[in-house]
Design an enzyme around this catalytic site. Structure first.
Site, PDB file in Angstrom:
ATOM      1  N   ASP A  14       1.092  -1.085  -0.089  1.00 50.92           N
ATOM      2  CA  ASP A  14       0.175   0.139  -0.383  1.00 50.92           C
ATOM      3  C   ASP A  14       0.854   1.709  -0.306  1.00 50.92           C
ATOM      4  OD1 ASP A  14      -1.811  -2.396   0.185  1.00 50.92           O
ATOM      5  OD2 ASP A  14      -1.991  -1.858   2.419  1.00 50.92           O
ATOM      6  N   GLU A 187     -10.958   0.821  -2.968  1.00 46.54           N
ATOM      7  CA  GLU A 187     -11.255   0.732  -1.729  1.00 46.54           C
ATOM      8  C   GLU A 187      -9.160   2.068  -2.284  1.00 46.54           C
ATOM      9  OE1 GLU A 187      -9.298  -2.887   0.821  1.00 46.54           O
ATOM     10  OE2 GLU A 187      -9.073  -3.952  -1.573  1.00 46.54           O
TER      11      GLU A 187
END
Length: 543
Positions: A14, A187
């Protein structure tokens, strides 16, 4: 220069990449590992140096008792108004209808800290990021979690205005700006304003082999005003099963000083056993989700595209204006424990290294036995990431237990559900110290040597322990003098320490394998083990 992907290998998921002046910074998820939020810096995007973790105090995040792979999901790093802003979630649940996440904000004038005490934001959903608009207004952009069983749990991307004067959100401004595509599971949103458009980059498809990054844009920030990019997805390896890099998606966009564009993404590098098909299972990612960087170009309609196609490339041209950065050739580590603090590569689970765990300095790391390696509350484990498929790791431990309930040694560890170790303990039948190898595979704990555990001679003060990891399998060795090594006849399957193996039975599969030092005393008397060095040496491999 060429960017060689992954640019930051081993469990660096991420990535939130930004540029401040001529320097690039990346913040990565750390989940239940401490220090929380991993930081790196570079001036060329090729060579990256590790910085101190952003969250180094329990007052900033207390994860004691968090489930494995809970904790810090998808931190967002930004820079505005002369300081760094860092948004992060603390997720308490990974399985079931609820996530019980809380989003926080900390700031610092220096990327190396100290970072402020946290401001509590909300719990609407995870993967929140802070967007600084060019009119001075700020907005929190986040995945929205719907716990209701009759709705899809990923309920679009929510935008909420943030009041800088009060340092609080304005809940009455919250609105859904994009519902995502048919890939679902939207997301990891990041918002950018470029040439009059607001561009929303968001991950979809779940952080597995179907993972992808999608792009939408709008002239405004009104509810449901964003339109998806024609020809989406922007980045994916779902349809490139033989590519070196897999799972690319969730990440962030950055512009160089001279106007080039790059996208930092998570990625993974699976391997498979010779007895397995190459595509099903696609493979086992023991290094977890890593960080890659791809170059971006814009078409005449103002949409971004990955150079070389949406599957990305292993080798990417570095920025033309890159300033060459000096960094170590690999991630090998040797620690004599001279410092009274642990170095940047060391990690503990859920809470900082404290006196309850032990002490360090003066050439020794002393660990005080606490709970088992399945314990989510009290655990004396100090570990570092696997950052290569092939490596040796070694330590020397002095430990004199008086019960089989006291154990100390060297571990290869994914989470409380899968791990193994070689350790010194006590055999009450033979009334002697012994060396045992054991593995935990979800609810099954296996001691491999049992009554044939290796006897430690009484006149031996310390035992050397070593692991040899060779991509698909790994072994353990011991020595009584540090020179003559003996291989223990137990060969362990490395796939048990992969995201993909854990994902078969548990919803928290987001980290990667670690190697480290541990001391356990389930009798509760705090037996102590002293380690006088640790050596992690990476070896050439297929990657």
């Amino acid at each position: 220069m060429k960017i060689s992907n992954p640019v930051i290998p081993g469990f660096h998921a991420d990535p939130s990449m930004i540029r401040v002046g001529d320097t690039y910074y990346i913040a990565n998820s750390t989940f239940d590992w401490f220090p929380a939020v991993r930081l790196h810096e570079s001036k060329d995007m090729v060579h990256w140096n590790t910085l101190p973790g952003a969250l180094d105090r329990a007052s900033q995040i207390d994860m004691k008792g968090n489930c494995s792979s809970g904790g810090v999901w998808a931190p967002d790093l930004s820079y505005a108004d002369g300081r760094f802003w860092l948004v992060y979630a603390d997720v308490k649940m990974v399985d079931g209808a609820f996530k019980d996440c809380t989003n926080y904000l900390v700031t610092s004038e220096d990327i190396r800290g100290p970072w402020s005490e946290p401001i509590r934001l909300n719990g609407v959903g995870f993967d929140a990021s802070l967007f600084h608009d060019d009119d001075g207004r700020k907005y929190l952009v986040q995945q929205t979690w719907d716990f209701r069983e009759y709705r899809h749990p990923f309920d679009g991307i929510t935008l909420t205005e943030f009041d800088v004067d009060t340092m609080r959100l304005k809940p009455e401004t919250a609105r859904t700006i994009w519902a995502g595509t048919e890939a679902k599971l939207v997301e990891g949103p990041h918002l950018y304003k470029i040439n009059g458009y607001y561009y929303l980059f968001a991950a979809e498809g779940g952080t597995v082999y179907a993972h992808q990054e999608s792009v939408a844009r709008s002239r405004s920030l009104d509810a449901l005003s964003f339109e998806g990019m024609p020809g989406d997805p922007f980045l994916t390896n779902f349809d490139t099963p033989r590519s070196y890099l897999q799972k690319q998606g969730h990440g962030s966009l950055v512009e160089t000083p001279s106007g080039e564009w790059y996208y930092a993404s998570l990625c993974a590098r699976p391997w498979h056993h010779e007895t397995e098909a190459a595509n099903d299972p696609r493979g086992w990612c023991t290094l977890g989700r890593e960080t890659s960087i791809q170059k971006v170009e814009w078409d005449e309609d103002g949409w971004p595209h990955i150079v070389g196609g949406h599957g990305g490339e292993r080798y990417v041209d570095a920025p033309k204006d890159a300033v060459e950065t000096v960094a170590p050739a690999d991630h090998s580590q040797h620690d004599e424990f001279e410092s009274d603090t642990l170095g940047h590569d060391w990690n503990t689970l859920r809470v900082p290294f404290t006196e309850a765990m032990g002490r360090v300095g003066g050439g020794e790391l002393t660990l005080r036995g606490q709970g088992s390696l399945r314990n989510l509350h009290e655990l004396s484990l100090v570990a570092r990431r696997w950052q290569a498929f092939d490596f040796d790791a070694e330590t020397k431990v002095e430990f004199r237990p008086t019960t089989y309930m006291a154990m100390a040694g060297l571990t290869n560890y994914y989470s409380d559900v899968t791990w193994s170790w070689v350790y010194v303990t006590w055999d009450e039948k033979r009334e002697t110290r012994v060396i045992e190898v054991a593995q935990n595979d979800f609810g099954v704990y296996t001691s491999f040597l049992k009554d044939d555990a290796i006897v430690v001679p009484d006149d031996v003060d310390a035992v050397w322990l070593r692991t040899k990891v060779r991509t698909r399998f790994y072994t353990y060795e011991y020595s009584f003098d540090g020179e003559l090594w003996n291989e223990i006849p137990v060969r362990l399957d490395a796939k048990l320490l992969s995201d993909d193996y854990v994902n078969q039975r548990y919803g928290g599969f987001f980290t990667g394998a670690f190697v480290g030092l541990a001391c356990v005393d389930v009798a509760g008397y705090g037996a102590e083990a002293t380690f006088d060095h640790f050596d992690y040496k990476e070896l050439p491999n297929h990657g």
